[in-house]
Scaffold this motif. Structure first.
Motif, PDB file in Angstrom:
ATOM      1  N   TYR A 108     -17.589  71.042  73.838  1.00 40.73           N
ATOM      2  CA  TYR A 108     -16.603  69.970  73.846  1.00 40.73           C
ATOM      3  C   TYR A 108     -17.184  68.697  74.454  1.00 40.73           C
ATOM      4  CZ  TYR A 108     -12.774  72.816  72.133  1.00 40.73           C
ATOM      5  OH  TYR A 108     -11.969  73.587  71.332  1.00 40.73           O
ATOM      6  N   ASN A 109     -16.568  67.573  74.101  1.00 39.57           N
ATOM      7  CA  ASN A 109     -17.067  66.268  74.522  1.00 39.57           C
ATOM      8  C   ASN A 109     -15.912  65.353  74.924  1.00 39.57           C
ATOM      9  OD1 ASN A 109     -20.033  66.421  73.193  1.00 39.57           O
ATOM     10  ND2 ASN A 109     -18.537  67.232  71.739  1.00 39.57           N
ATOM     11  N   LEU A 110     -16.220  64.439  75.823  1.00 34.94           N
ATOM     12  CA  LEU A 110     -15.308  63.348  76.139  1.00 34.94           C
ATOM     13  C   LEU A 110     -15.656  62.199  75.202  1.00 34.94           C
ATOM     14  CD1 LEU A 110     -13.097  62.333  78.183  1.00 34.94           C
ATOM     15  CD2 LEU A 110     -14.982  61.226  79.394  1.00 34.94           C
ATOM     16  N   PHE A 111     -14.719  61.825  74.349  1.00 31.62           N
ATOM     17  CA  PHE A 111     -14.947  60.781  73.339  1.00 31.62           C
ATOM     18  C   PHE A 111     -14.281  59.476  73.777  1.00 31.62           C
ATOM     19  CE2 PHE A 111     -12.981  58.502  69.751  1.00 31.62           C
ATOM     20  CZ  PHE A 111     -14.120  58.075  69.089  1.00 31.62           C
ATOM     21  N   TYR A 112     -15.015  58.364  73.586  1.00 34.97           N
ATOM     22  CA  TYR A 112     -14.524  57.052  73.995  1.00 34.97           C
ATOM     23  C   TYR A 112     -14.909  56.027  72.939  1.00 34.97           C
ATOM     24  CZ  TYR A 112     -14.620  52.613  76.684  1.00 34.97           C
ATOM     25  OH  TYR A 112     -14.465  51.320  77.112  1.00 34.97           O
ATOM     26  N   LEU A 113     -13.914  55.375  72.358  1.00 32.87           N
ATOM     27  CA  LEU A 113     -14.161  54.297  71.410  1.00 32.87           C
ATOM     28  C   LEU A 113     -14.266  52.999  72.203  1.00 32.87           C
ATOM     29  CD1 LEU A 113     -14.407  53.552  68.407  1.00 32.87           C
ATOM     30  CD2 LEU A 113     -11.923  53.276  68.366  1.00 32.87           C
ATOM     31  N   ALA A 114     -15.497  52.495  72.321  1.00 32.99           N
ATOM     32  CA  ALA A 114     -15.757  51.369  73.230  1.00 32.99           C
ATOM     33  C   ALA A 114     -15.136  50.064  72.743  1.00 32.99           C
ATOM     34  CB  ALA A 114     -17.267  51.198  73.423  1.00 32.99           C
ATOM     35  N   SER A 115     -15.170  49.833  71.448  1.00 35.25           N
ATOM     36  CA  SER A 115     -14.645  48.580  70.915  1.00 35.25           C
ATOM     37  C   SER A 115     -13.137  48.653  70.745  1.00 35.25           C
ATOM     38  CB  SER A 115     -15.308  48.270  69.566  1.00 35.25           C
ATOM     39  OG  SER A 115     -15.084  49.326  68.663  1.00 35.25           O
ATOM     40  N   THR A 116     -12.482  47.507  70.805  1.00 35.55           N
ATOM     41  CA  THR A 116     -11.030  47.429  70.616  1.00 35.55           C
ATOM     42  C   THR A 116     -10.702  46.308  69.638  1.00 35.55           C
ATOM     43  OG1 THR A 116     -10.792  45.947  72.525  1.00 35.55           O
ATOM     44  CG2 THR A 116     -10.552  48.316  72.927  1.00 35.55           C
ATOM     45  N   ARG A 117      -9.516  46.351  69.046  1.00 39.45           N
ATOM     46  CA  ARG A 117      -9.172  45.398  67.992  1.00 39.45           C
ATOM     47  C   ARG A 117      -7.847  44.676  68.215  1.00 39.45           C
ATOM     48  NH1 ARG A 117     -13.421  43.650  65.148  1.00 39.45           N
ATOM     49  NH2 ARG A 117     -14.888  45.362  64.806  1.00 39.45           N
ATOM     50  N   GLN A 118      -7.342  44.642  69.452  1.00 42.99           N
ATOM     51  CA  GLN A 118      -6.074  43.947  69.688  1.00 42.99           C
ATOM     52  C   GLN A 118      -6.192  42.437  69.493  1.00 42.99           C
ATOM     53  OE1 GLN A 118      -7.577  45.817  72.042  1.00 42.99           O
ATOM     54  NE2 GLN A 118      -8.241  44.414  73.628  1.00 42.99           N
ATOM     55  N   ARG A 119      -7.387  41.899  69.601  1.00 49.17           N
ATOM     56  CA  ARG A 119      -7.590  40.469  69.370  1.00 49.17           C
ATOM     57  C   ARG A 119      -7.444  40.125  67.891  1.00 49.17           C
ATOM     58  NH1 ARG A 119     -10.838  42.298  73.252  1.00 49.17           N
ATOM     59  NH2 ARG A 119     -11.116  41.088  75.173  1.00 49.17           N
ATOM     60  N   GLU A 120      -8.003  40.989  67.044  1.00 55.60           N
ATOM     61  CA  GLU A 120      -8.078  40.681  65.617  1.00 55.60           C
ATOM     62  C   GLU A 120      -6.844  41.088  64.826  1.00 55.60           C
ATOM     63  OE1 GLU A 120     -12.254  41.317  67.188  1.00 55.60           O
ATOM     64  OE2 GLU A 120     -10.328  42.354  67.336  1.00 55.60           O
ATOM     65  N   TYR A 121      -6.248  42.228  65.133  1.00 58.26           N
ATOM     66  CA  TYR A 121      -5.256  42.797  64.224  1.00 58.26           C
ATOM     67  C   TYR A 121      -3.805  42.641  64.673  1.00 58.26           C
ATOM     68  CZ  TYR A 121      -9.328  44.945  62.014  1.00 58.26           C
ATOM     69  OH  TYR A 121     -10.526  45.158  61.373  1.00 58.26           O
ATOM     70  N   ILE A 122      -3.574  42.210  65.890  1.00 54.49           N
ATOM     71  CA  ILE A 122      -2.200  41.887  66.291  1.00 54.49           C
ATOM     72  C   ILE A 122      -1.956  40.407  65.992  1.00 54.49           C
ATOM     73  CG2 ILE A 122      -0.559  41.712  68.190  1.00 54.49           C
ATOM     74  CD1 ILE A 122      -1.951  44.064  69.515  1.00 54.49           C
ATOM     75  N   ASP A 123      -0.946  40.147  65.183  1.00 52.76           N
ATOM     76  CA  ASP A 123      -0.597  38.776  64.797  1.00 52.76           C
ATOM     77  C   ASP A 123       0.359  38.209  65.845  1.00 52.76           C
ATOM     78  OD1 ASP A 123       0.248  36.417  63.684  1.00 52.76           O
ATOM     79  OD2 ASP A 123       0.754  37.263  61.736  1.00 52.76           O
ATOM     80  N   TYR A 124      -0.204  37.589  66.867  1.00 58.25           N
ATOM     81  CA  TYR A 124       0.599  37.090  67.980  1.00 58.25           C
ATOM     82  C   TYR A 124       1.499  35.928  67.556  1.00 58.25           C
ATOM     83  CZ  TYR A 124      -2.442  39.964  70.873  1.00 58.25           C
ATOM     84  OH  TYR A 124      -3.115  41.035  71.413  1.00 58.25           O
ATOM     85  N   VAL A 125       1.018  35.086  66.661  1.00 59.43           N
ATOM     86  CA  VAL A 125       1.779  33.908  66.246  1.00 59.43           C
ATOM     87  C   VAL A 125       3.103  34.305  65.600  1.00 59.43           C
ATOM     88  CG1 VAL A 125       1.816  31.921  64.688  1.00 59.43           C
ATOM     89  CG2 VAL A 125      -0.252  32.444  65.995  1.00 59.43           C
ATOM     90  N   ASN A 126       3.075  35.311  64.751  1.00 56.04           N
ATOM     91  CA  ASN A 126       4.275  35.712  64.018  1.00 56.04           C
ATOM     92  C   ASN A 126       5.045  36.851  64.675  1.00 56.04           C
ATOM     93  OD1 ASN A 126       4.148  33.885  61.701  1.00 56.04           O
ATOM     94  ND2 ASN A 126       2.244  34.958  61.227  1.00 56.04           N
ATOM     95  N   SER A 127       4.541  37.352  65.797  1.00 52.58           N
ATOM     96  CA  SER A 127       5.288  38.335  66.572  1.00 52.58           C
ATOM     97  C   SER A 127       6.335  37.610  67.412  1.00 52.58           C
ATOM     98  CB  SER A 127       4.341  39.131  67.476  1.00 52.58           C
ATOM     99  OG  SER A 127       3.433  39.896  66.710  1.00 52.58           O
TER     100      SER A 127
END
Length: 227
Positions: A108-127
């Motif tokens: 077994y392994n501890l898995f970690y996705l280092a990169s994140t996408r809240q900057r690119e894929y959340i549309d803050y202007v229209n939220s």
């Protein structure tokens, strides 16, 4: 259309997982000490967790571990090999020991996705955001315009100094340009891991266990997804 799903531990199919969470004890290592970043690569040594499975828990592809924070997953070697076939940003993994009935289980392994996408894929202007209160959850203050992730963080920090918080009525996810088969949001109005239809189908075709998928808009009624 490349549809996406919320990626979570399976907490329903007891015939498959045995118990939920499968591990409720064991040493958390350094995961809960606040010394690890919530995004970006981890480039230093740290103490790894040692999950202790409940006696009736079954060994699945992904294990539900109570003291492992949501930024990480505990997955077996087959899953790590499987990941290498997909379009995924930088990820890291560390082999860990899992204990059950006083026996050490490898693989077994501890898995970690280092990169994140809240900057690119959340549309803050229209939220849709508004001012809420830390002390009074019923309080509804003025609407707030947010243009991007950096402004979201700034406004949230400014409000916190006044015992206020930034709440939302609706969050727009614009996934029309998403190419990754798995990505992650953190420190934002929406959190968690999300996977593509292709990734979901491959998980199911490989009969990987301990994993579940949710329709994004069904998981959170305040979210609207644009493809």
């Amino acid at each position: 259309m490349n549809k996406y799903y919320k990626f979570i531990n399976d907490g329903i199919n007891m015939k498959v997982i045995g118990k939920y969470p499968q591990a409720i004890e064991g040493h958390p290592g350094d995961l809960q000490k606040g010394i690890l970043p919530f995004e970006g690569p981890i480039d230093f040594d740290f103490k790894l967790p040692v999950p202790k499975l409940q006696n009736k828990a079954k060994l699945t592809t992904m294990l539900s571990v109570g003291n492992v924070t949501a930024w990480y997953y505990v997955v077996n070697d087959d899953f790590i090999d499987f990941l290498k076939e997909f379009n995924i940003d930088q990820f890291q993994y560390w082999p860990i020991d899992v204990i059950q009935k006083n026996k050490i289980i490898k693989g077994y392994n501890l898995f970690y996705l280092a990169s994140t996408r809240q900057r690119e894929y959340i549309d803050y202007v229209n939220s849709s955001f508004y001012v809420g209160s830390i002390k009074d959850y019923k309080f509804i203050g003025d609407d707030v315009k947010v243009s991007n992730y950096e402004e979201f963080l700034k406004i949230r920090e400014e409000l916190s100094t006044k015992d206020l918080m930034l709440k939302n009525k609706e969050i727009i996810l614009n996934l029309s340009e998403a190419k990754e088969d798995i990505f992650r949001f953190v420190n934002s109005p929406v959190g968690g891991h999300y996977v593509s239809q292709r990734f979901k189908q491959a998980i199911e075709d490989n009969n990987f266990t301990g994993i579940a998928f949710l329709e994004i808009e069904e998981d959170n009624k305040k979210i609207k997804v644009v493809y």
